[in-house]
Design an enzyme around this catalytic site. Structure first.
Site, PDB file in Angstrom:
ATOM      1  CG  HIS A   1      54.293  49.611  20.867  1.00 10.40           C
ATOM      2  ND1 HIS A   1      54.524  50.427  19.777  1.00 10.40           N
ATOM      3  CD2 HIS A   1      54.806  50.304  21.929  1.00 10.40           C
ATOM      4  CE1 HIS A   1      55.116  51.537  20.156  1.00 10.40           C
ATOM      5  NE2 HIS A   1      55.306  51.481  21.470  1.00 10.40           N
TER       6      HIS A   1
ATOM      7  NE  ARG B   1      59.697  53.530  31.850  1.00  7.58           N
ATOM      8  CZ  ARG B   1      58.579  54.255  31.860  1.00  7.58           C
ATOM      9  NH1 ARG B   1      57.599  53.926  32.685  1.00  7.58           N
ATOM     10  NH2 ARG B   1      58.453  55.286  31.054  1.00  7.58           N
TER      11      ARG B   1
ATOM     12  CD  GLU C   1      58.711  50.344  23.536  1.00  7.92           C
ATOM     13  OE1 GLU C   1      59.737  51.049  23.667  1.00  7.92           O
ATOM     14  OE2 GLU C   1      57.591  50.806  23.233  1.00  7.92           O
TER      15      GLU C   1
ATOM     16  CG  ASN D   1      65.330  52.998  31.759  1.00  2.00           C
ATOM     17  OD1 ASN D   1      65.586  53.782  30.864  1.00  2.00           O
ATOM     18  ND2 ASN D   1      64.078  52.758  32.151  1.00  2.00           N
TER      19      ASN D   1
ATOM     20  CG  HIS E   1      44.904  42.903  32.793  1.00  3.85           C
ATOM     21  ND1 HIS E   1      43.905  43.242  33.676  1.00  3.85           N
ATOM     22  CD2 HIS E   1      44.271  42.609  31.622  1.00  3.85           C
ATOM     23  CE1 HIS E   1      42.727  43.150  33.078  1.00  3.85           C
ATOM     24  NE2 HIS E   1      42.927  42.764  31.826  1.00  3.85           N
TER      25      HIS E   1
ATOM     26  CD  GLU F   1      41.516  39.009  31.430  1.00  5.44           C
ATOM     27  OE1 GLU F   1      40.380  38.567  31.660  1.00  5.44           O
ATOM     28  OE2 GLU F   1      41.734  40.179  31.040  1.00  5.44           O
TER      29      GLU F   1
END
Length: 250
Positions: A7, A11, A57, A61, A75, A119
């Site tokens: 993965h 964030r 993922e 936070n 990217h 992309e």
């Protein structure tokens, strides 16, 4: 070791907004979630993602922090059957017009709500919108090519050398066609990069965490966060420019 890219983590500042964006526009579904006291991790991918296909993922936070994008990460790229049709399908859905296929023959770009670039590439394999590669910018191409080859037993799967830059695509030997590649972008002008904190890491899958970590230490990878410091659930090393690489088991 297995070495498949499991993965890529980024964030986000508003988890609900990001989940809605990826589920609405890329048709992603939630594959897993980890709720902690201070953060939430959500794993996403197409419904029919390949067993060796990589997931996205999203890390949120809970303290309301904001992030800097930096330029050390580039990217993710997602697969479609027709770049032009897919791009304007997104435009019809209200996605921001960023880099059109007419201006970039063979590919196009959009951005998610936090500004992460995505992309769009044309492929005749893999699930629609599945992750084809993740691009990182590197300051020394020879060093990074050697790093991925020695540490994770990767090999070239493609390259594109232009007048001012080169792109190198790498995967483990015998990786599935549908597996994600890492794209190393090297600009010839000697520039340096800032990683920022909006991007988190790439994750590499190994068969056995302790054995995989021992192999990395034998191959002189950076001892950043060993398995014991991560409750023997995962571990982290870094590439020569500081991009974090998580080590996970399937």
């Amino acid at each position: 070791m297995d070495g498949t890219l499991d993965h890529v983590m980024m964030r986000v500042e508003d988890l609900d907004e990001s989940l809605d964006w990826y589920q609405t526009h890329l048709g992603y579904e939630e594959k897993g979630r980890w709720e902690a006291d201070t953060f939430t991790n959500v794993f996403l991918g197409p419904e029919d993602v390949h067993d060796d296909g990589a997931l996205l993922e999203l890390t949120y936070n809970h303290d309301g922090r904001s992030y800097t994008m930096g330029d050390g990460w580039g990217h993710i790229a997602v697969r479609v059957e027709d770049v032009h049709d897919a791009y304007y399908e997104l435009m019809d859905e209200g996605v921001e017009d960023y880099r059109r296929p007419e201006d970039n023959p063979g590919y196009a770009f959009v951005k998610d709500p936090d500004g992460h670039e995505i992309e769009i590439v044309e492929r005749d394999f893999g699930a629609r919108w599945s992750i084809d590669h993740t691009m990182v910018r590197v300051e020394d191409a020879d060093e990074h090519l050697g790093w991925w080859t020695r540490k994770f037993e990767y090999e070239h799967t493609g390259r594109w050398e232009a007048d001012t830059f080169a792109n190198y695509f790498m995967k483990p030997e015998d990786a599935a066609e549908e597996a994600m590649a890492v794209e190393l972008t090297y600009n010839y002008d000697g520039r340096t990069y800032e990683l920022g904190d909006a991007w988190g890491h790439l994750a590499v899958r190994v068969d056995d965490l302790d054995e995989g970590w021992e192999s990395l230490m034998t191959r002189e990878a950076e001892d950043y966060r060993d398995p014991e410091s991560c409750d023997n659930n995962y571990a982290f090393t870094k590439d020569p420019d500081g991009h974090e690489v998580e080590i996970v088991t399937s």
